[in-house]
Design an enzyme around this catalytic site. Sequence first.
Site, mmCIF file in Angstrom:
data_model
loop_
_atom_site.group_PDB
_atom_site.id
_atom_site.type_symbol
_atom_site.label_atom_id
_atom_site.label_comp_id
_atom_site.label_asym_id
_atom_site.label_seq_id
_atom_site.Cartn_x
_atom_site.Cartn_y
_atom_site.Cartn_z
ATOM 1 N N SER A 1 0.841 -1.198 0.000
ATOM 2 C CA SER A 1 0.000 0.000 0.000
ATOM 3 C C SER A 1 0.876 1.248 0.000
ATOM 4 O O SER A 1 2.105 1.173 0.154
ATOM 5 C CB SER A 1 -0.899 0.006 1.235
ATOM 6 N N GLU B 1 5.756 3.923 1.512
ATOM 7 C CA GLU B 1 6.306 5.103 2.174
ATOM 8 C C GLU B 1 7.216 4.699 3.326
ATOM 9 O O GLU B 1 8.361 5.168 3.430
ATOM 10 C CB GLU B 1 5.182 5.988 2.703
ATOM 11 N N GLY C 1 -5.477 1.208 -6.625
ATOM 12 C CA GLY C 1 -6.271 2.415 -6.813
ATOM 13 C C GLY C 1 -5.515 3.537 -7.486
ATOM 14 O O GLY C 1 -6.118 4.487 -7.987
ATOM 15 N N GLY D 1 -3.695 -2.368 5.054
ATOM 16 C CA GLY D 1 -4.973 -1.691 4.895
ATOM 17 C C GLY D 1 -5.408 -1.010 6.177
ATOM 18 O O GLY D 1 -4.732 -1.095 7.211
ATOM 19 N N HIS E 1 11.068 28.382 -15.553
ATOM 20 C CA HIS E 1 12.422 27.876 -15.745
ATOM 21 C C HIS E 1 13.407 28.671 -14.879
ATOM 22 O O HIS E 1 13.313 29.893 -14.826
ATOM 23 C CB HIS E 1 12.830 27.978 -17.218
#
Length: 513
Positions: A199, A204, A227, A307, A487
């Site tokens: 997940s 992460e 998802g 989850g 830029h």
Amino acid sequence: MDPPTGSSSEDYDYDLLVIGGGSGGLAVAKEAAGLRRKVLLLDLAAPSPRGTKRELGGSSLNTNSVRKFLQQASLLGKAIQDSQKYGWREKEPVSHGWTELVEAAQQQVKTRSVELKKELKRFGVFYLSARAEIVAPHTVEVTDTNGSKRRVTAETLVIATGDSPQYPGIPGDREYCVTSEDLLSLPHPPGRTLVVGGSAEGLESAGFLFGLGLPVTVMQQHDLLQGFDQKTAQKIENHMIVSGVKFLYHCSLTKVEQTEASSKDVVSDDSVATPQQFPKGGLRATIISKEGQTIQEDFDTVLLAVGRNANTSDIGLECVGVQRSQDTGRILVNERDQTSVDHIYAIGSVQHGRPSATGLSVHAGTLLARRLYRGDSILCDYSNVPTVVLTPLEYAACGLSEEKANVTFGEASIEVYHSHYWPLEWELPGRNKNSCYVKVICHIPDHERVVGLHVMGPNAGDIVQGFAAAMKCGLTKEQLDATVGTHPGSAQVLTSLTQTQRMTEALKMRGNC
């Protein structure tokens, strides 16, 4: 602040009673109080199975703040490596101090929670750290921290109890495993870590810990980043593998038990951290492969990211007939965020079938209060909600994934523009050429209206924010091309996309790419 006795109207103690102190609950409570309504907010989040205390503020404070702190710690480690190419000289070897990070982050979370309580008082919201259970229409039983109970009534109720990490229900999961909520409560570095689940939360956490120089294995049970855009998810996975994160595929965790392992030295990555000593004892994970083979491997930490469950099971919803999804346990709501019971509303991640994000919860809560008490009619738009995943290469998106766009409009009606890019600040240290990536998904019959925008690279969340506003206004590819790019800066790549995915695939077929 103790709520006073007496009624706000002829029939009820309060105009509004909010159950849950996350971002959505706080937003609806403060907005309603600002509109001169009498508001009570009840919030008592139980600690995690590992004893991690949850402060007022919900996942926005307890989880998202920690995510950002860990991401920054990881990014700083990489920046230290790059700094030598920019002329910086280090007088001493650089190491990472886990304890210092934990103490600073915990203090910041506590400080912010205190500030939130002061903010509620300033708005005139009555706040209690207490458990709430609906026991009758318009009636809530309040149980405070010392166990005493009383009942209060309110004309309108809002459920904003959020969600919490899911446990797989295997031997040792609650006794020995941690979740991302527990990371900054560990008194020592996590060491060799098994992250269970692909997940956003799992990837992460894996990226944060690897960036601090710790060996990390990700056990992927289903599709990565379910998802989200799957082609972009695959690029994130490839980047993490090349960096050194180990992945296990199609495996199941069946048991976690404690062992009497000896102390270990963990060799750091790229001199960001020095070898660190971990305490005696470890964890043995029993894993079943797709072929049915049993594998046992030792880790210092097992982190579960399989989850999240909605916190809706013990607040009395059944007592008054609030309908929930049988599959997810989340609350069914209409376009006005109203449940199956007219005077009860739900906000945030407790809603079934809606995206979950802190900013979205705040926005929805504010609009709900204005509809209830100011006569507004504006509904929360749950489409084109920007979201960010703080993986080692940050990933942000707004709108549809490519897979969802193909299902919604048909593959022939979709054009996908994409490009890899190399941030200018990465060129000097020669870091990760062509790892960063953007894609813009357009609906051809609707003047190539942008229906999905995806960025994978530094500060992706900040980049996507402005384009999310443009998408709300009906941004087309022609308008995007007519926008002047800033830029130097990475976001300008989105204003000059010419290569389509069909062109790239054709070149691959010819062997030219």
